[in-house]
Write a protein that holds these residues in place. Structure first.
Motif, mmCIF file in Angstrom:
data_model
loop_
_atom_site.group_PDB
_atom_site.id
_atom_site.type_symbol
_atom_site.label_atom_id
_atom_site.label_comp_id
_atom_site.label_asym_id
_atom_site.label_seq_id
_atom_site.Cartn_x
_atom_site.Cartn_y
_atom_site.Cartn_z
ATOM 1 N N SER A 21 0.847 -1.173 0.000
ATOM 2 C CA SER A 21 0.000 0.000 0.000
ATOM 3 C C SER A 21 0.889 1.231 0.000
ATOM 4 N N ASP A 22 0.753 2.080 -1.009
ATOM 5 C CA ASP A 22 1.559 3.300 -1.100
ATOM 6 C C ASP A 22 3.046 3.023 -0.949
ATOM 7 N N GLY A 23 3.500 1.943 -1.534
ATOM 8 C CA GLY A 23 4.920 1.632 -1.489
ATOM 9 C C GLY A 23 5.364 1.002 -0.180
ATOM 10 N N ARG A 24 4.452 0.830 0.704
ATOM 11 C CA ARG A 24 4.822 0.184 1.950
ATOM 12 C C ARG A 24 4.292 -1.243 1.967
ATOM 13 N N VAL A 25 5.008 -2.070 2.665
ATOM 14 C CA VAL A 25 4.615 -3.459 2.740
ATOM 15 C C VAL A 25 3.906 -3.703 4.070
ATOM 16 N N LEU A 26 2.741 -4.244 3.956
ATOM 17 C CA LEU A 26 1.986 -4.579 5.153
ATOM 18 C C LEU A 26 1.904 -6.091 5.264
ATOM 19 N N LEU A 27 2.219 -6.570 6.413
ATOM 20 C CA LEU A 27 2.159 -8.005 6.638
ATOM 21 C C LEU A 27 1.023 -8.297 7.612
ATOM 22 N N GLU A 28 0.079 -9.043 7.116
ATOM 23 C CA GLU A 28 -1.068 -9.344 7.939
ATOM 24 C C GLU A 28 -0.960 -10.765 8.468
ATOM 25 N N ALA A 29 -1.027 -10.876 9.770
ATOM 26 C CA ALA A 29 -1.009 -12.188 10.404
ATOM 27 C C ALA A 29 -2.414 -12.489 10.884
ATOM 28 N N SER A 30 -2.911 -13.651 10.538
ATOM 29 C CA SER A 30 -4.236 -14.002 11.018
ATOM 30 C C SER A 30 -4.247 -15.438 11.503
ATOM 31 N N GLY A 31 -5.056 -15.665 12.486
ATOM 32 C CA GLY A 31 -5.145 -16.993 13.071
ATOM 33 C C GLY A 31 -6.061 -16.966 14.264
ATOM 34 N N GLN A 32 -5.860 -17.927 15.123
ATOM 35 C CA GLN A 32 -6.736 -18.072 16.267
ATOM 36 C C GLN A 32 -5.947 -17.793 17.539
ATOM 37 N N CYS A 33 -6.458 -16.904 18.344
ATOM 38 C CA CYS A 33 -5.800 -16.620 19.618
ATOM 39 C C CYS A 33 -5.798 -17.894 20.463
ATOM 40 N N PRO A 34 -4.624 -18.317 20.922
ATOM 41 C CA PRO A 34 -4.560 -19.572 21.678
ATOM 42 C C PRO A 34 -5.133 -19.426 23.080
ATOM 43 N N VAL A 35 -5.338 -18.211 23.523
ATOM 44 C CA VAL A 35 -5.829 -18.011 24.882
ATOM 45 C C VAL A 35 -7.350 -18.026 24.927
ATOM 46 N N CYS A 36 -7.982 -17.230 24.073
ATOM 47 C CA CYS A 36 -9.442 -17.155 24.130
ATOM 48 C C CYS A 36 -10.098 -17.956 23.016
ATOM 49 N N GLY A 37 -9.314 -18.341 22.009
ATOM 50 C CA GLY A 37 -9.859 -19.185 20.949
ATOM 51 C C GLY A 37 -10.571 -18.439 19.844
ATOM 52 N N CYS A 38 -10.606 -17.103 19.899
ATOM 53 C CA CYS A 38 -11.275 -16.338 18.853
ATOM 54 C C CYS A 38 -10.333 -16.128 17.663
ATOM 55 N N ALA A 39 -10.929 -15.928 16.504
ATOM 56 C CA ALA A 39 -10.147 -15.556 15.334
ATOM 57 C C ALA A 39 -9.729 -14.104 15.471
ATOM 58 N N MET A 40 -8.520 -13.794 15.026
ATOM 59 C CA MET A 40 -8.047 -12.417 15.066
ATOM 60 C C MET A 40 -7.012 -12.214 13.989
ATOM 61 N N SER A 41 -6.720 -10.957 13.691
ATOM 62 C CA SER A 41 -5.640 -10.671 12.765
ATOM 63 C C SER A 41 -4.998 -9.361 13.179
ATOM 64 N N HIS A 42 -3.759 -9.211 12.778
ATOM 65 C CA HIS A 42 -3.044 -7.973 13.078
ATOM 66 C C HIS A 42 -2.134 -7.660 11.903
ATOM 67 N N THR A 43 -2.072 -6.383 11.534
ATOM 68 C CA THR A 43 -1.240 -5.980 10.410
ATOM 69 C C THR A 43 0.001 -5.263 10.899
ATOM 70 N N PHE A 44 1.149 -5.739 10.454
ATOM 71 C CA PHE A 44 2.418 -5.100 10.748
ATOM 72 C C PHE A 44 2.863 -4.317 9.525
ATOM 73 N N THR A 45 3.493 -3.179 9.774
ATOM 74 C CA THR A 45 4.120 -2.440 8.693
ATOM 75 C C THR A 45 5.573 -2.868 8.630
ATOM 76 N N HIS A 46 6.003 -3.257 7.474
ATOM 77 C CA HIS A 46 7.333 -3.823 7.357
ATOM 78 C C HIS A 46 8.123 -3.081 6.301
ATOM 79 N N GLY A 47 9.379 -2.847 6.593
ATOM 80 C CA GLY A 47 10.243 -2.275 5.579
ATOM 81 C C GLY A 47 10.137 -0.769 5.491
ATOM 82 N N GLN A 48 10.824 -0.229 4.529
ATOM 83 C CA GLN A 48 10.948 1.205 4.393
ATOM 84 C C GLN A 48 9.831 1.779 3.548
ATOM 85 N N SER A 49 9.540 2.991 3.837
ATOM 86 C CA SER A 49 8.653 3.721 2.961
ATOM 87 C C SER A 49 9.332 3.936 1.615
#
Ligand SMILES: [Zn+2]
Ligand SMILES: [Zn+2]
Length: 110
Positions: A21-49
């Motif tokens: 997105s706009d030259g930036r790399v976003l890494l989205e991790a998705s899965g199931q929280c091992p503690v509560c068991g709900c599905a979740m996802s989180h996006t990390f911004t990686h690398g340089q602008s």
């Protein structure tokens, strides 16, 4: 399942998706929280602008650095009692297993 701030011991394996997105790399991790068991996802911004240095746009990097991929649980469920400053999740801190190299390497997979 009650809201409780706690680090989860051990690595959690999520599936990773790479977005650009706009030259930036976003890494989205998705899965199931091992503690509560709900599905979740989180996006990390990686690398340089892609905007050159000195271009007046200070980087908004949220790269956690040094290969540590950590996120709070971000599930959509309401876990009670949740403190006012928390907007989502069950309070667990998760350390994610490293994404595959094809996800983090610039120009990988294209
Ligand atoms: Zn959770
Ligand atoms: Zn949850």
């Amino acid at each position: 399942m009650q809201y409780r701030e706690q680090p989860y011991p051990g690595d959690v394996t999520f599936s990773w998706t790479r977005h650009e997105s706009d030259g930036r790399v976003l890494l989205e991790a998705s899965g199931q929280c091992p503690v509560c068991g709900c599905a979740m996802s989180h996006t990390f911004t990686h690398g340089q602008s892609a905007i050159p240095k000195g271009g007046g746009f200070l980087g908004r990097r949220e790269d956690p650095g040094s290969g540590v991929w950590q996120t709070r649980c971000r599930c959509d469920s309401y876990h009670f009692p949740r403190p006012a400053e928390a907007t989502d999740g069950c309070g667990a801190w998760l350390r994610l297993a490293d994404p595959p190299a094809a996800i983090t390497t610039p120009d990988g997979g294209s």
